[in-house]
Design a protein around this motif. Sequence first.
Motif, PDB file in Angstrom:
ATOM      1  N   ARG A  76       5.452   2.482  10.453  1.00 38.28           N
ATOM      2  CA  ARG A  76       6.448   3.164   9.816  1.00 38.28           C
ATOM      3  C   ARG A  76       6.218   4.465   9.923  1.00 38.28           C
ATOM      4  O   ARG A  76       5.441   4.988  11.088  1.00 38.28           O
ATOM      5  CB  ARG A  76       5.241   3.268   8.694  1.00 38.28           C
ATOM      6  N   TYR A 117      -0.396   6.795   1.325  1.00 38.11           N
ATOM      7  CA  TYR A 117      -1.361   6.543   1.709  1.00 38.11           C
ATOM      8  C   TYR A 117      -0.999   4.717   1.910  1.00 38.11           C
ATOM      9  O   TYR A 117      -0.938   3.951   1.115  1.00 38.11           O
ATOM     10  CB  TYR A 117      -2.841   6.224   0.362  1.00 38.11           C
ATOM     11  N   PHE A 118      -1.332   4.226   2.983  1.00 38.87           N
ATOM     12  CA  PHE A 118      -1.781   2.674   3.435  1.00 38.87           C
ATOM     13  C   PHE A 118      -3.121   2.243   3.561  1.00 38.87           C
ATOM     14  O   PHE A 118      -4.144   2.889   3.889  1.00 38.87           O
ATOM     15  CB  PHE A 118      -0.933   2.459   4.673  1.00 38.87           C
ATOM     16  N   ASP A 119      -3.801   0.997   2.076  1.00 37.83           N
ATOM     17  CA  ASP A 119      -4.982   1.018   2.132  1.00 37.83           C
ATOM     18  C   ASP A 119      -4.957  -0.435   2.774  1.00 37.83           C
ATOM     19  O   ASP A 119      -3.897  -1.291   2.636  1.00 37.83           O
ATOM     20  CB  ASP A 119      -5.251   0.555   1.104  1.00 37.83           C
ATOM     21  N   VAL A 120      -5.961  -0.699   3.861  1.00 35.79           N
ATOM     22  CA  VAL A 120      -5.865  -1.991   4.349  1.00 35.79           C
ATOM     23  C   VAL A 120      -7.455  -2.918   3.854  1.00 35.79           C
ATOM     24  O   VAL A 120      -8.195  -1.372   3.905  1.00 35.79           O
ATOM     25  CB  VAL A 120      -5.531  -1.393   6.493  1.00 35.79           C
ATOM     26  N   ARG A 138      -8.615   3.769   3.371  1.00 37.50           N
ATOM     27  CA  ARG A 138      -7.403   4.526   2.995  1.00 37.50           C
ATOM     28  C   ARG A 138      -7.474   5.104   3.656  1.00 37.50           C
ATOM     29  O   ARG A 138      -7.725   6.355   4.689  1.00 37.50           O
ATOM     30  CB  ARG A 138      -8.022   5.389   1.904  1.00 37.50           C
ATOM     31  N   HIS A 182      -2.984  -5.836   3.528  1.00 33.40           N
ATOM     32  CA  HIS A 182      -2.978  -4.454   2.766  1.00 33.40           C
ATOM     33  C   HIS A 182      -2.026  -3.616   1.972  1.00 33.40           C
ATOM     34  O   HIS A 182      -1.446  -5.177   1.343  1.00 33.40           O
ATOM     35  CB  HIS A 182      -2.166  -2.900   3.580  1.00 33.40           C
ATOM     36  N   ARG A 183      -1.305  -2.640   1.395  1.00 32.39           N
ATOM     37  CA  ARG A 183      -0.925  -1.938   0.022  1.00 32.39           C
ATOM     38  C   ARG A 183      -0.507  -0.853   0.479  1.00 32.39           C
ATOM     39  O   ARG A 183      -1.717   0.089   1.044  1.00 32.39           O
ATOM     40  CB  ARG A 183      -1.756  -2.111  -0.845  1.00 32.39           C
ATOM     41  N   PHE A 184       0.241   0.251  -0.501  1.00 33.34           N
ATOM     42  CA  PHE A 184       0.971   1.251  -0.239  1.00 33.34           C
ATOM     43  C   PHE A 184       0.902   1.651  -1.206  1.00 33.34           C
ATOM     44  O   PHE A 184       1.337   1.336  -1.957  1.00 33.34           O
ATOM     45  CB  PHE A 184       1.612   1.357   0.750  1.00 33.34           C
TER      46      PHE A 184
END
Length: 172
Positions: free
Chosen positions: A89, A97-100, A109, A126-128
């Motif tokens: 990306r 924010y990408f959280d992994v 974060r 992960h999540r965004f």
Amino acid sequence: MKAYYYDNVPGDQRLPHDSGNTLSEETLTSLGIHHYYFPDDLESVDRIANDRKYKNRDVIEISPSTLPEYETKVKTFFDEHLHEDEEIRYIMGGGGYFDVRNEGDEWVRIRLEKGDLMIMPAGIYHRFTTDEQNYTKAMRLFKEDPKWTPLKRGSETDKNEFRQGYLQMRDG
Ligand code: KMT
Ligand code: NI
């Protein structure tokens, strides 16, 4: 780019949720994440794409006025998931924010802004989310045959071969 532990305080996902504990770029590398900063420099993005044999890309503008069903999409992006391919990306405007998940299954974060490029390995959970400004313009790069259907975390994804491959890479 700034990386820190998520504070796990309930509330809007778009808030910073900064615990105050930051993480080094080295620690991100140990999770298999690579970060570059290319402000106004598409040539460098092209070079990474070419080196890694990426053939396709698109640009997504995530905001209430440009993405139909914005609120629903933002919630979906924030569902914990993995992909069977790496995820590149490049942030072209706004922030997000990408959280992994780290080795201890804690949320880390990663704040990204214009010029930040991030490579996330296949198999990482992960999540965004967008931030309070509700605007992220991002280039999504993918190989010819993208396998980036989000697979929601569950007992099935824990057994997924790409998840297993990721854990082997991370934990040796
Ligand atoms: C993802 O995998 O959740 C995304 O690609 C989010 C949209 S791109 C900033
Ligand atoms: Ni994803």
